[in-house]
Motif scaffolding. Structure first.
Motif, PDB file in Angstrom:
ATOM      1  N   VAL A 154      -8.803  10.232 -67.228  1.00 41.11           N
ATOM      2  CA  VAL A 154      -7.635  10.936 -66.690  1.00 41.11           C
ATOM      3  C   VAL A 154      -7.291  12.101 -67.617  1.00 41.11           C
ATOM      4  CG1 VAL A 154      -5.192  10.746 -66.065  1.00 41.11           C
ATOM      5  CG2 VAL A 154      -6.758   8.829 -65.623  1.00 41.11           C
ATOM      6  N   PHE A 155      -7.102  13.273 -67.044  1.00 41.84           N
ATOM      7  CA  PHE A 155      -6.741  14.454 -67.835  1.00 41.84           C
ATOM      8  C   PHE A 155      -5.295  14.345 -68.334  1.00 41.84           C
ATOM      9  CE2 PHE A 155     -10.207  16.138 -65.182  1.00 41.84           C
ATOM     10  CZ  PHE A 155     -10.980  16.759 -66.154  1.00 41.84           C
ATOM     11  N   ASP A 156      -5.042  14.954 -69.493  1.00 39.84           N
ATOM     12  CA  ASP A 156      -3.691  14.939 -70.066  1.00 39.84           C
ATOM     13  C   ASP A 156      -2.661  15.535 -69.119  1.00 39.84           C
ATOM     14  OD1 ASP A 156      -4.730  13.813 -72.356  1.00 39.84           O
ATOM     15  OD2 ASP A 156      -4.865  15.707 -73.457  1.00 39.84           O
ATOM     16  N   ARG A 184       4.804  14.484 -74.804  1.00 35.20           N
ATOM     17  CA  ARG A 184       4.489  15.911 -74.657  1.00 35.20           C
ATOM     18  C   ARG A 184       4.115  16.519 -76.016  1.00 35.20           C
ATOM     19  NH1 ARG A 184       5.362  19.873 -70.661  1.00 35.20           N
ATOM     20  NH2 ARG A 184       4.021  21.570 -71.323  1.00 35.20           N
ATOM     21  N   GLU A 185       4.825  16.112 -77.027  1.00 39.26           N
ATOM     22  CA  GLU A 185       4.554  16.617 -78.378  1.00 39.26           C
ATOM     23  C   GLU A 185       3.156  16.176 -78.845  1.00 39.26           C
ATOM     24  OE1 GLU A 185       6.395  15.720 -82.740  1.00 39.26           O
ATOM     25  OE2 GLU A 185       7.847  16.228 -81.162  1.00 39.26           O
ATOM     26  N   PHE A 186       2.804  14.914 -78.539  1.00 37.72           N
ATOM     27  CA  PHE A 186       1.478  14.406 -78.924  1.00 37.72           C
ATOM     28  C   PHE A 186       0.380  15.200 -78.222  1.00 37.72           C
ATOM     29  CE2 PHE A 186      -2.285  11.841 -78.411  1.00 37.72           C
ATOM     30  CZ  PHE A 186      -2.438  11.191 -79.635  1.00 37.72           C
ATOM     31  N   ILE A 187       0.556  15.417 -76.910  1.00 36.39           N
ATOM     32  CA  ILE A 187      -0.467  16.118 -76.123  1.00 36.39           C
ATOM     33  C   ILE A 187      -0.586  17.580 -76.565  1.00 36.39           C
ATOM     34  CG2 ILE A 187      -1.022  16.976 -73.794  1.00 36.39           C
ATOM     35  CD1 ILE A 187       0.038  14.312 -72.698  1.00 36.39           C
ATOM     36  N   ASP A 188       0.555  18.218 -76.836  1.00 35.53           N
ATOM     37  CA  ASP A 188       0.530  19.622 -77.260  1.00 35.53           C
ATOM     38  C   ASP A 188      -0.195  19.809 -78.591  1.00 35.53           C
ATOM     39  OD1 ASP A 188       1.845  20.392 -75.007  1.00 35.53           O
ATOM     40  OD2 ASP A 188       3.842  20.488 -75.941  1.00 35.53           O
ATOM     41  N   ASN A 189      -0.163  18.790 -79.430  1.00 37.69           N
ATOM     42  CA  ASN A 189      -0.785  18.889 -80.754  1.00 37.69           C
ATOM     43  C   ASN A 189      -2.093  18.106 -80.867  1.00 37.69           C
ATOM     44  OD1 ASN A 189       1.342  20.441 -82.276  1.00 37.69           O
ATOM     45  ND2 ASN A 189       2.574  18.713 -81.588  1.00 37.69           N
ATOM     46  N   LYS A 190      -2.574  17.647 -79.743  1.00 36.49           N
ATOM     47  CA  LYS A 190      -3.778  16.797 -79.721  1.00 36.49           C
ATOM     48  C   LYS A 190      -5.012  17.618 -80.088  1.00 36.49           C
ATOM     49  CE  LYS A 190      -6.244  13.746 -76.482  1.00 36.49           C
ATOM     50  NZ  LYS A 190      -6.253  13.272 -75.074  1.00 36.49           N
ATOM     51  N   LYS A 191      -5.820  17.077 -80.985  1.00 35.04           N
ATOM     52  CA  LYS A 191      -7.041  17.760 -81.400  1.00 35.04           C
ATOM     53  C   LYS A 191      -8.210  17.310 -80.526  1.00 35.04           C
ATOM     54  CE  LYS A 191      -5.605  18.220 -86.231  1.00 35.04           C
ATOM     55  NZ  LYS A 191      -4.233  17.778 -85.971  1.00 35.04           N
ATOM     56  N   PRO A 192      -9.237  18.152 -80.388  1.00 37.31           N
ATOM     57  CA  PRO A 192     -10.407  17.773 -79.584  1.00 37.31           C
ATOM     58  C   PRO A 192     -11.004  16.451 -80.077  1.00 37.31           C
ATOM     59  CG  PRO A 192     -10.515  20.099 -80.155  1.00 37.31           C
ATOM     60  CD  PRO A 192      -9.359  19.530 -80.925  1.00 37.31           C
ATOM     61  N   GLY A 193     -11.211  15.522 -79.140  1.00 38.08           N
ATOM     62  CA  GLY A 193     -11.808  14.238 -79.498  1.00 38.08           C
ATOM     63  C   GLY A 193     -10.835  13.219 -80.052  1.00 38.08           C
ATOM     64  N   GLN A 194      -9.576  13.609 -80.208  1.00 37.24           N
ATOM     65  CA  GLN A 194      -8.591  12.674 -80.769  1.00 37.24           C
ATOM     66  C   GLN A 194      -8.273  11.574 -79.760  1.00 37.24           C
ATOM     67  OE1 GLN A 194      -4.986  14.560 -82.147  1.00 37.24           O
ATOM     68  NE2 GLN A 194      -3.964  12.619 -82.630  1.00 37.24           N
ATOM     69  N   VAL A 195      -8.162  10.347 -80.245  1.00 33.39           N
ATOM     70  CA  VAL A 195      -7.864   9.201 -79.381  1.00 33.39           C
ATOM     71  C   VAL A 195      -6.411   9.259 -78.937  1.00 33.39           C
ATOM     72  CG1 VAL A 195      -7.770   6.682 -79.245  1.00 33.39           C
ATOM     73  CG2 VAL A 195      -9.602   7.798 -80.528  1.00 33.39           C
ATOM     74  N   ASP A 196      -6.164   9.006 -77.647  1.00 31.58           N
ATOM     75  CA  ASP A 196      -4.795   8.970 -77.138  1.00 31.58           C
ATOM     76  C   ASP A 196      -4.010   7.847 -77.789  1.00 31.58           C
ATOM     77  OD1 ASP A 196      -4.931  11.105 -75.326  1.00 31.58           O
ATOM     78  OD2 ASP A 196      -5.841   9.848 -73.783  1.00 31.58           O
ATOM     79  N   ASP A 345     -11.704  16.969 -57.365  1.00 26.57           N
ATOM     80  CA  ASP A 345     -11.893  18.366 -57.784  1.00 26.57           C
ATOM     81  C   ASP A 345     -12.750  18.477 -59.043  1.00 26.57           C
ATOM     82  OD1 ASP A 345     -10.307  19.202 -55.638  1.00 26.57           O
ATOM     83  OD2 ASP A 345      -8.479  19.053 -56.828  1.00 26.57           O
ATOM     84  N   SER A 346     -12.351  17.782 -60.115  1.00 25.89           N
ATOM     85  CA  SER A 346     -13.143  17.863 -61.343  1.00 25.89           C
ATOM     86  C   SER A 346     -12.985  16.556 -62.114  1.00 25.89           C
ATOM     87  CB  SER A 346     -12.674  19.037 -62.195  1.00 25.89           C
ATOM     88  OG  SER A 346     -13.399  19.101 -63.398  1.00 25.89           O
ATOM     89  N   ALA A 347     -14.008  15.715 -62.054  1.00 20.50           N
ATOM     90  CA  ALA A 347     -13.949  14.435 -62.769  1.00 20.50           C
ATOM     91  C   ALA A 347     -14.146  14.667 -64.265  1.00 20.50           C
ATOM     92  CB  ALA A 347     -15.014  13.480 -62.234  1.00 20.50           C
ATOM     93  N   MET A 348     -13.536  13.807 -65.068  1.00 22.13           N
ATOM     94  CA  MET A 348     -13.640  13.934 -66.526  1.00 22.13           C
ATOM     95  C   MET A 348     -15.080  13.724 -66.998  1.00 22.13           C
ATOM     96  SD  MET A 348     -11.599  14.027 -69.465  1.00 22.13           S
ATOM     97  CE  MET A 348     -10.032  13.229 -69.188  1.00 22.13           C
ATOM     98  N   PHE A 349     -15.760  12.723 -66.400  1.00 25.08           N
ATOM     99  CA  PHE A 349     -17.133  12.395 -66.812  1.00 25.08           C
ATOM    100  C   PHE A 349     -18.045  12.380 -65.586  1.00 25.08           C
ATOM    101  CE2 PHE A 349     -14.354  10.190 -69.912  1.00 25.08           C
ATOM    102  CZ  PHE A 349     -14.736  10.893 -71.051  1.00 25.08           C
TER     103      PHE A 349
END
Length: 392
Positions: A154-156, A184-196, A345-349
């Motif tokens: 699921v996309f952020d 929202r703060e977590f998602i805005d600052n999320k780094k590539p590959g970072q675990v949710d 439309d666009s699957a994650m994987f």
């Protein structure tokens, strides 16, 4: 290297000539399955219907000893034609009050309790949506077990969209507003590959759960018959999963003992990008093995059917039950797939195939029908194929 030995299992060797088409290498010990596979291969190679194959066709393609053993091409053709015809049924749960000696499913009991295992929350409708709809339409008690949450797909932005809706509904809920701000703060600052965070993983799982329930409602499956197992092996928050454990098997074992199905449908397509389907199937097998060992009474009257769909399809020679899908049912199947909005439309994987899942499903089901038609069977809009797993 000039002196290199390759040690491979049967699946890895499946495309080697002496495994896939052994009659081209040497004489064969013919059995029903090999005869069926050889005749279908010859029919497809020569672009001829099964009943049009001749002695010369068989002789020229390494099957002279088969003709000598059986007697004639006409006899071989009829054997294979009848085998193929018997796989086709519009009654995936069995046709009541009918002779079932030549049908893939039993007529009794009717109605049946059917349990569909779906590794991800959309595999049921993608892979066997037409069959699921047919089971419901024909009055069977259909249960769906969603084995994993599917939360990593699921996309952020989907999380933000749902939280925006919840925030507008409950504007005075300070706890929800604080939660929204934190996410929202977590998602805005999320780094590539970072675990949710666990909180976001939970939200993403709930999004997919809601979509699965919407698809169930559309197909006529009772909401109480939708079982969300959330198997622990999947819940890492990353693409890499844990090995499955006794806990995963126990959850599956408990559900099987609770539902006591007359037929089980499980995902047999083992080519999904991250191996979830393979692990989910191994968990089901482990639970079934335990039930067989314990001699559970209901297991003796249970058929297990394996489906494929989004990633690959069964070979025609392997299919033991095929369900025809008409144009209207194909549209219904696509509508059920569309209920999974987060995957549209666009699957994650998406894997190597960039098309949407409904496009893949439509193409595979149509191709199966075209192959049956080319072999000389009736012409259908689409077909879903199944292989039976015999565990006892």
């Amino acid at each position: 290297h000039d002196a290199c030995d390759f040690i491979i299992d049967h699946a890895a060797a499946s495309s080697l000539t002496r495994i896939s088409t052994p009659w081209l290498v040497s004489e064969c010990d013919w059995n029903d399955k090999l005869i069926k596979g050889a005749s279908i291969w010859l029919s497809e190679k020569l672009n001829k219907a099964i009943l049009k194959l001749t002695n010369e066709d068989y002789n020229e393609h390494g099957m002279g000893n088969l003709v000598a053993e059986i007697g004639s091409a006409e006899h071989i053709n009829l054997i294979v034609f009848n085998q193929l015809q018997r796989t086709i049924t519009g009654w995936p749960g069995g046709k009541p009050n009918a002779d079932d000696s030549q049908r893939p499913e039993r007529k009794d009991p009717y109605p049946k309790t059917s349990l569909i295992f779906s590794p991800h929350p959309d595999d049921d409708v993608i892979s066997m949506g037409g069959t699921l709809l047919r089971l419901v339409d024909q009055g069977h008690e259909v249960h769906v077990a969603y084995q994993t949450s599917g939360n990593i797909a699921v996309f952020d932005d989907e999380v933000i969209r749902f939280l925006d809706f919840a925030k507008d509904i409950q504007k005075d809920n300070s706890a929800l507003l604080e939660q929204f701000k934190k996410v929202r703060e977590f998602i805005d600052n999320k780094k590539p590959g970072q675990v949710d965070s666990p909180e976001i993983q939970n939200f993403k799982g709930l999004i997919r759960k809601g979509e699965a329930l919407a698809a169930c409602r559309y197909c006529g499956v009772k909401e109480k018959n939708a079982h969300f197992q959330n198997l622990p092996f999947y819940e890492t928050g990353t693409v890499k999963k844990k090995p499955y454990s006794e806990e995963d098997v126990q959850i599956t074992y408990d559900l099987l003992n609770k539902v006591k199905p007359h037929q089980i449908f499980a995902a047999g397509d083992l080519s999904d990008p991250h191996g979830t389907h393979r692990v989910c199937l191994q968990i089901i097998y482990s639970a079934l093995d335990r039930l067989v060992e314990e001699k559970a009474e209901w297991i003796n009257d249970c058929y297990v059917w394996l489906y494929r769909g989004a990633w690959q399809e069964w070979d025609i020679a392997d299919m033991e039950m095929t369900i025809p899908i008409g144009p209207m049912d194909m549209e219904r199947k696509k509508s059920a797939i569309f209920k999974h909005q987060s995957q549209k439309d666009s699957a994650m994987f998406p894997g190597n195939d960039q098309r949407e899942f409904w496009q893949r499903a439509e193409q595979r089901n149509t191709e199966t029908a075209e192959k049956y038609n080319a072999l000389g069977m009736a012409e259908y809009e689409a077909m879903e194929g199944f292989v039976r797993y015999k565990f006892n």
